[in-house]
Enzyme design. Structure first.
Site, PDB file in Angstrom:
ATOM      1  N   HIS A 140      -2.445  -5.802  -3.948  1.00 33.60           N
ATOM      2  CA  HIS A 140      -1.429  -4.912  -3.371  1.00 33.60           C
ATOM      3  C   HIS A 140      -2.095  -3.700  -2.727  1.00 33.60           C
ATOM      4  CE1 HIS A 140       2.367  -2.455  -3.449  1.00 33.60           C
ATOM      5  NE2 HIS A 140       1.478  -1.483  -3.579  1.00 33.60           N
ATOM      6  N   GLU A 141      -3.038  -3.085  -3.438  1.00 35.46           N
ATOM      7  CA  GLU A 141      -3.701  -1.898  -2.907  1.00 35.46           C
ATOM      8  C   GLU A 141      -4.555  -2.229  -1.686  1.00 35.46           C
ATOM      9  OE1 GLU A 141      -2.871   0.996  -3.736  1.00 35.46           O
ATOM     10  OE2 GLU A 141      -1.641   0.338  -5.406  1.00 35.46           O
ATOM     11  N   HIS A 144      -2.585  -2.498   1.479  1.00 37.76           N
ATOM     12  CA  HIS A 144      -2.357  -1.209   2.142  1.00 37.76           C
ATOM     13  C   HIS A 144      -3.493  -0.892   3.110  1.00 37.76           C
ATOM     14  CE1 HIS A 144       1.238   0.014   0.117  1.00 37.76           C
ATOM     15  NE2 HIS A 144       0.693   0.131  -1.073  1.00 37.76           N
ATOM     16  N   GLU A 215       5.545  -0.356   0.678  1.00 31.35           N
ATOM     17  CA  GLU A 215       5.342  -0.938  -0.650  1.00 31.35           C
ATOM     18  C   GLU A 215       5.828  -2.385  -0.697  1.00 31.35           C
ATOM     19  OE1 GLU A 215       3.615   0.342  -3.017  1.00 31.35           O
ATOM     20  OE2 GLU A 215       3.318   2.228  -1.934  1.00 31.35           O
TER      21      GLU A 215
END
Length: 306
Positions: A140-141, A144, A215
Site C-alpha cells: 500500500h505504501e 503511493h 488511500e
C-alpha cells in the site's frame, strides 16, 4: 519509469485538478500578502524558501517528527526482505527502509519521487502484524510512491502549512504587541488573519478530498499487486482496532501527519468523516477489498479448471 502497480487515471485527474486549484489559491494568497504587508521581497523569499524546504526535505522532516530512523538489513532482515520482494514485483527502485519506535501501529511513505522515497513502519506495527499482513501494508505504501501522490500531497499541504503559520504569527504578534500598534496596523493584521484562515480552510478541504481517494487507490493497487486483498483487509481491521485503543494523548503528535499514514491516528471515527477525514472509512476500504477479492477469485477459477 513505469511500475507494475495498477495505474489509476482518476487519481491522476484528481491530483492534477487539486494542484491546479491550489496553485491558483497560492498565487492569490501570495498576492494578498504582498498587498497587505507591502513587502513582496519578504513574502516571496519566505514562501519560496519554505516550499523548497518542504519539497526537498519532506522525508527527513517526517522521519524526525515521527521518531523514525533508517535501518539496515542486518537490523531488520525480514522487513528488508519484504521490501526487496515488493520492489522486484512492482519494478520500482527499492525505497529507504525506516522504523519508528512508536507503539502506535502504522506506516507511511514519504519522499519527492521513487528514487528518493522512504517507507517507514512503527515498532507497534511490526509487533502486531503477520508477514502477509505486513506485505499488504508495505505494498500500500509503495503504491503511493508509484502513483506519485506522496510528492503531490507534500506540495499540496504546503499552502495550508504556510497559511497556518501566518495565522499563528499574526495572532501572537498582535497579542504581544497590540499596545505599540495603531489602528491601521491592527486592520492589516486582521486582514492577514482573515485571508490566511480562508486559504487554510479551502486547502484543508481540497487536500482531504484528494487524500481519501488516494488511500482507496493505494489499497486497490496493493491488493492487485500482491494478489491477497484479504491480507490487506486483515491488516486494516487489526490496525484500526488497535489504534482505537491507544490513549488519545499518545496520538496527538501523530495526528498532524494523518494524511501520510496507512490509517489515521484517531482514537475514534470523526463525526464528519465524509468531509474532514484524511481517509475513507474502514467500511469503504473493506468493501472495495472484498470486491477485488471476488474478482480475483472469479478470474482464477477458469484457470484452475483448464
Amino acid at each position: 519509469m513505469r511500475s507494475r502497480f495498477r495505474s489509476d487515471r482518476r487519481l491522476t485527474v484528481r491530483m492534477t485538478v487539486t494542484l491546479f486549484l491550489l496553485g491558483l489559491l497560492y498565487v492569490a494568497f501570495v498576492a494578498a500578502l504582498i498587498v497587505l504587508l507591502k513587502s513582496w521581497v519578504l513574502v516571496v523569499i519566505v514562501a519560496a524558501g519554505m516550499l523548497g524546504a518542504q519539497y526537498w526535505f519532506s522525508d527527513r522532516i517526517a522521519l524526525f517528527a515521527m521518531r523514525g530512523r533508517v535501518v539496515e538489513r542486518e537490523e531488520y532482515p525480514q522487513l528488508h526482505a519484504v521490501v526487496d520482494r515488493l520492489s522486484a514485483m512492482a519494478d520500482l527502485p527499492k525505497p529507504v527502509v525506516a522504523v519508528s519506535d512508536l507503539d502506535m501501529p502504522n506506516a507511511f511513505a514519504t519522499g519527492r519521487n521513487a528514487d528518493h522515497a522512504v517507507v517507514c513502519v512503527t515498532g507497534g506495527l511490526l509487533r502486531r502484524l503477520e508477514p502477509a499482513e505486513l506485505e499488504g501494508v508495505l505494498a500500500h505504501e509503495m503504491a503511493h510512491v508509484a502513483h506519485k501522490d506522496v510528492a503531490v500531497i507534500t506540495v499540496a499541504s504546503f499552502l495550508g502549512v504556510i497559511a497556518g503559520l501566518v495565522v499563528r504569527f499574526a495572532f501572537y504578534s498582535q497579542l504581544f504587541g497590540a499596545g505599540r500598534r495603531d489602528q491601521n496596523t491592527a486592520a492589516v493584521f486582521a486582514a492577514v488573519i482573515g485571508v490566511s484562515v480562508a486559504v487554510y480552510g479551502i486547502s484543508f478541504l481540497l487536500i482531504r478530498a484528494l487524500s481519501r481517494y488516494r488511500e482507496l487507490a493505494a489499497d486497490r493497487a496493493a491488493a492487485l499487486l500482491t494478489g491477497r486483498p484479504s491480507a490487506l483487509a486483515s491488516a486494516l481491521t487489526k490496525v484500526t482496532g488497535d489504534i482505537a485503543r491507544i490513549p488519545s494523548k499518545d496520538l496527538r503528535t501523530a495526528q498532524a501527519f494523518n494524511a501520510f499514514y496507512f490509517t489515521p491516528a484517531l482514537g475514534a471515527e470523526p463525526g464528519l468523516a465524509g468531509l474532514f477525514s484524511t481517509h475513507p472509512s474502514l467500511e469503504q476500504r473493506l468493501a472495495q477489498l472484498g470486491r477485488i477479492s471476488a474478482e480475483l477469485g472469479e478470474a482464477a477459477t477458469p484457470g484452475k479448471a483448464g
